[in-house]
Design a protein around this motif. Sequence first.
Motif, PDB file in Angstrom:
ATOM      1  N   THR A 116       0.908  -1.141  -0.056  1.00 49.48           N
ATOM      2  CA  THR A 116       0.015  -0.082   0.011  1.00 49.48           C
ATOM      3  C   THR A 116       0.769   1.367  -0.002  1.00 49.48           C
ATOM      4  OG1 THR A 116      -0.249  -0.189   2.544  1.00 49.48           O
ATOM      5  CG2 THR A 116      -1.913  -0.877   1.082  1.00 49.48           C
ATOM      6  N   PHE A 117       2.049   1.187   0.620  1.00 52.17           N
ATOM      7  CA  PHE A 117       2.764   2.189   0.614  1.00 52.17           C
ATOM      8  C   PHE A 117       3.462   2.485  -0.813  1.00 52.17           C
ATOM      9  CE2 PHE A 117       3.198   0.324   4.815  1.00 52.17           C
ATOM     10  CZ  PHE A 117       2.409   1.298   5.689  1.00 52.17           C
ATOM     11  N   TYR A 118       3.914   1.430  -1.433  1.00 56.34           N
ATOM     12  CA  TYR A 118       4.490   1.671  -2.681  1.00 56.34           C
ATOM     13  C   TYR A 118       3.268   2.166  -3.759  1.00 56.34           C
ATOM     14  CZ  TYR A 118       6.138   0.105  -7.545  1.00 56.34           C
ATOM     15  OH  TYR A 118       6.589  -0.067  -8.510  1.00 56.34           O
ATOM     16  N   ILE A 119       2.032   1.487  -3.532  1.00 53.90           N
ATOM     17  CA  ILE A 119       1.057   2.230  -4.330  1.00 53.90           C
ATOM     18  C   ILE A 119       0.685   3.527  -4.177  1.00 53.90           C
ATOM     19  CG2 ILE A 119      -1.511   1.986  -4.840  1.00 53.90           C
ATOM     20  CD1 ILE A 119       0.138  -0.101  -6.504  1.00 53.90           C
ATOM     21  N   ASP A 120       0.815   3.960  -3.145  1.00 50.61           N
ATOM     22  CA  ASP A 120       0.338   5.560  -2.767  1.00 50.61           C
ATOM     23  C   ASP A 120       1.464   6.377  -3.157  1.00 50.61           C
ATOM     24  OD1 ASP A 120      -0.651   7.692  -1.106  1.00 50.61           O
ATOM     25  OD2 ASP A 120       1.310   7.599  -0.049  1.00 50.61           O
TER      26      ASP A 120
END
Length: 100
Positions: free
Chosen positions: A89-93
Amino acid sequence: MKSLLTTPIGRLRLICYLEGISLLLLVFVAAPLKYGMDNPAFTKILGPVHGMLFLLFMFNTLSVGVEYNWKFRETTWKVILACFIPFGTFYIDKKILSKL
């Protein structure tokens, strides 16, 4: 910071962070405590919290995808897949949501 609460993308990003943190805590703290030290107390607390955040993330992702006319094959599936992978989720953000 105000845009995180007022826009649909901002709310999705906030839920994205919370869901990612809950997944990391569940995988790297609660599960080792449960299976390594036979202490399931943390999983009993964090499990339902993570489940609620997961569902909130999924519904919010689909809602934002419809509102912003995301093509499922280009964007939506990547955002949904990210919640299954630790740190996803941090990567996608960083790669998708912060640029919208």
